[in-house]
Design a protein around this motif. Structure first.
Motif, short mmCIF file in Angstrom:
data_model
loop_
_atom_site.label_atom_id
_atom_site.label_comp_id
_atom_site.label_asym_id
_atom_site.label_seq_id
_atom_site.Cartn_x
_atom_site.Cartn_y
_atom_site.Cartn_z
N THR A 81 91.35 -39.44 78.36
CA THR A 81 90.93 -38.59 77.26
C THR A 81 89.57 -37.93 77.48
OG1 THR A 81 89.97 -40.52 76.15
CG2 THR A 81 92.24 -39.94 75.58
N SER A 82 88.97 -38.17 78.65
CA SER A 82 87.66 -37.59 78.94
C SER A 82 87.80 -36.53 80.02
CB SER A 82 86.70 -38.68 79.42
OG SER A 82 85.50 -38.11 79.91
N PHE A 83 87.29 -35.32 79.74
CA PHE A 83 87.46 -34.22 80.67
C PHE A 83 86.14 -33.54 81.06
CE2 PHE A 83 91.26 -34.68 78.06
CZ PHE A 83 92.18 -34.99 79.05
N SER A 84 85.02 -34.12 80.62
CA SER A 84 83.71 -33.63 81.01
C SER A 84 82.70 -34.75 80.78
CB SER A 84 83.31 -32.40 80.18
OG SER A 84 82.97 -32.79 78.85
N THR A 85 81.46 -34.54 81.21
CA THR A 85 80.45 -35.56 80.96
C THR A 85 80.05 -35.62 79.49
OG1 THR A 85 78.77 -33.94 81.60
CG2 THR A 85 79.50 -35.51 83.29
N ASP A 91 84.19 -46.72 78.03
CA ASP A 91 85.53 -47.02 77.53
C ASP A 91 86.57 -46.06 78.09
OD1 ASP A 91 84.62 -49.15 76.03
OD2 ASP A 91 84.44 -48.01 74.17
N ALA A 92 86.18 -44.78 78.22
CA ALA A 92 87.10 -43.80 78.78
C ALA A 92 87.40 -44.13 80.24
CB ALA A 92 86.51 -42.40 78.66
N MET A 93 86.38 -44.55 80.97
CA MET A 93 86.58 -44.96 82.36
C MET A 93 87.49 -46.18 82.45
SD MET A 93 84.93 -42.95 84.53
CE MET A 93 84.72 -43.96 85.99
N GLN A 94 87.23 -47.15 81.60
CA GLN A 94 87.99 -48.40 81.65
C GLN A 94 89.47 -48.16 81.34
OE1 GLN A 94 86.43 -51.45 79.08
NE2 GLN A 94 87.65 -53.05 80.03
N GLN A 95 89.74 -47.30 80.38
CA GLN A 95 91.12 -47.02 80.02
C GLN A 95 91.91 -46.47 81.21
OE1 GLN A 95 91.69 -43.52 77.74
NE2 GLN A 95 93.77 -44.01 77.13
N VAL A 96 91.32 -45.52 81.91
CA VAL A 96 92.01 -44.90 83.03
C VAL A 96 92.12 -45.85 84.22
CG1 VAL A 96 91.92 -43.01 84.71
CG2 VAL A 96 91.39 -42.58 82.31
N PHE A 144 89.22 -28.14 92.75
CA PHE A 144 87.82 -27.80 92.52
C PHE A 144 87.50 -27.62 91.04
CE2 PHE A 144 84.51 -24.51 92.03
CZ PHE A 144 83.46 -25.11 92.71
N HIS A 145 88.46 -27.14 90.28
CA HIS A 145 88.23 -26.80 88.88
C HIS A 145 88.35 -28.00 87.93
CE1 HIS A 145 88.25 -22.63 90.17
NE2 HIS A 145 89.36 -22.90 90.84
N VAL A 146 88.70 -29.16 88.46
CA VAL A 146 88.80 -30.36 87.64
C VAL A 146 87.39 -30.90 87.39
CG1 VAL A 146 89.63 -32.73 87.55
CG2 VAL A 146 91.08 -30.93 88.51
N THR A 147 87.07 -31.13 86.13
CA THR A 147 85.72 -31.60 85.78
C THR A 147 85.69 -33.05 85.30
OG1 THR A 147 85.99 -30.70 83.54
CG2 THR A 147 84.92 -29.28 85.18
N GLY A 148 86.83 -33.58 84.89
CA GLY A 148 86.87 -34.94 84.36
C GLY A 148 86.50 -35.98 85.40
N PRO A 150 86.88 -39.71 84.92
CA PRO A 150 87.71 -40.91 85.06
C PRO A 150 88.93 -40.74 85.96
CG PRO A 150 87.05 -40.61 82.78
CD PRO A 150 86.67 -39.37 83.50
N TYR A 151 89.71 -39.68 85.75
CA TYR A 151 90.93 -39.52 86.53
C TYR A 151 90.62 -39.32 88.01
CZ TYR A 151 95.53 -37.84 87.94
OH TYR A 151 96.74 -37.70 88.58
N ALA A 152 89.68 -38.45 88.31
CA ALA A 152 89.34 -38.17 89.71
C ALA A 152 88.82 -39.42 90.41
CB ALA A 152 88.29 -37.05 89.79
N SER A 153 87.94 -40.13 89.76
CA SER A 153 87.38 -41.33 90.41
C SER A 153 88.42 -42.43 90.53
CB SER A 153 86.14 -41.82 89.65
OG SER A 153 86.42 -42.05 88.29
#
Length: 226
Positions: A81-85, A91-96, A144-148, A150-153
């Motif tokens: 549910t997190s797409f930017s800083t 919690d957003a990191m933990q969920q993913v 390149f255009h992905v800013t979130g 949690p998902y990327a990491s």
């Protein structure tokens, strides 16, 4: 007969992977959180099995129900549910990470006793080019255009854990796939690849033989160099 378990198999990439592996002659157990969503997999000829990658008891029951296992496809994942800083927190990191990373560890660890009995055990972890720094930094790349964060990491972690599993399991073939920018619910079906194209790498890695690679990252175009 090759027996395969695909997680997150009730729809999208997981369901298409299931279809293609059934077509290749595998017996496929289609893992999903809710068996009420299993009709599509059942119609294909798969065996739906209740499996929530965030629930250890669910995983234990699912693996105990399998008579054998040759191929494990860790496909289940969430976008988060997190797409930017601006909307990022722990919690957003933990969920993913709970689904995308720890889910793979839970399922793989539970599956290892069965996989070790197979003469040619294969594990395929589904990651993403979004977890690859070279793509995230390339203005010409879709990623390149992905800013979130949690998902990327989380997908970067999947690539690393795949390499470590491959090193630790020399008698198995353990690889990681990049579906590419595929039209799925994750991106509002904006991807330029079809769902079948998005499963090309995963299916190819699931079908490898004893002379196949291990510890590698593949897209539908072949190996992605580290």
């Amino acid at each position: 007969m090759t027996t395969t378990l695909v997680t997150g198999a009730n729809k999208s990439l997981g369901l298409e992977t299931t279809r293609r592996l059934l077509e290749a002659g595998h017996t496929v157990y289609a893992g999903m959180r809710n068996l009420d969503n299993g009709e599509a997999a059942r119609e294909l000829g798969a065996v739906p099995v209740q499996l929530d990658v965030t629930d250890q008891a669910s995983i234990t029951r699912a693996l105990a129900s399998l008579p054998e296992l040759d191929v494990l496809v860790n496909n289940a994942g969430v976008l988060g549910t997190s797409f930017s800083t601006d909307d990022l927190d722990a919690d957003a990191m933990q969920q993913v990470f709970d689904t995308n990373v720890l889910g793979i560890v839970r399922v793989t660890q539970a599956a290892l006793p069965l996989l070790r009995r197979s003469p040619s055990a294969v594990i395929v972890n589904v990651a993403s080019g979004v977890g690859w720094p070279r793509y995230l930094l390339d203005p010409k790349a879709d990623e390149f255009h992905v800013t979130g964060v949690p998902y990327a990491s989380s997908k970067a972690a999947v690539i690393a854990l795949t390499v470590q599993y491959a090193k630790s399991l020399p008698g198995m073939w353990v690889n990681v796939s990049d579906p590419g920018y595929t039209a799925t619910e994750f991106n509002g079906f904006s991807g330029h690849q079809s769902i079948t194209e998005g499963t090309d790498a995963t299916v190819a890695l699931a079908l490898i033989g004893p002379d196949g690679p291990t510890g590698e990252f593949h897209s539908r175009h072949g190996r992605i160099d580290y």
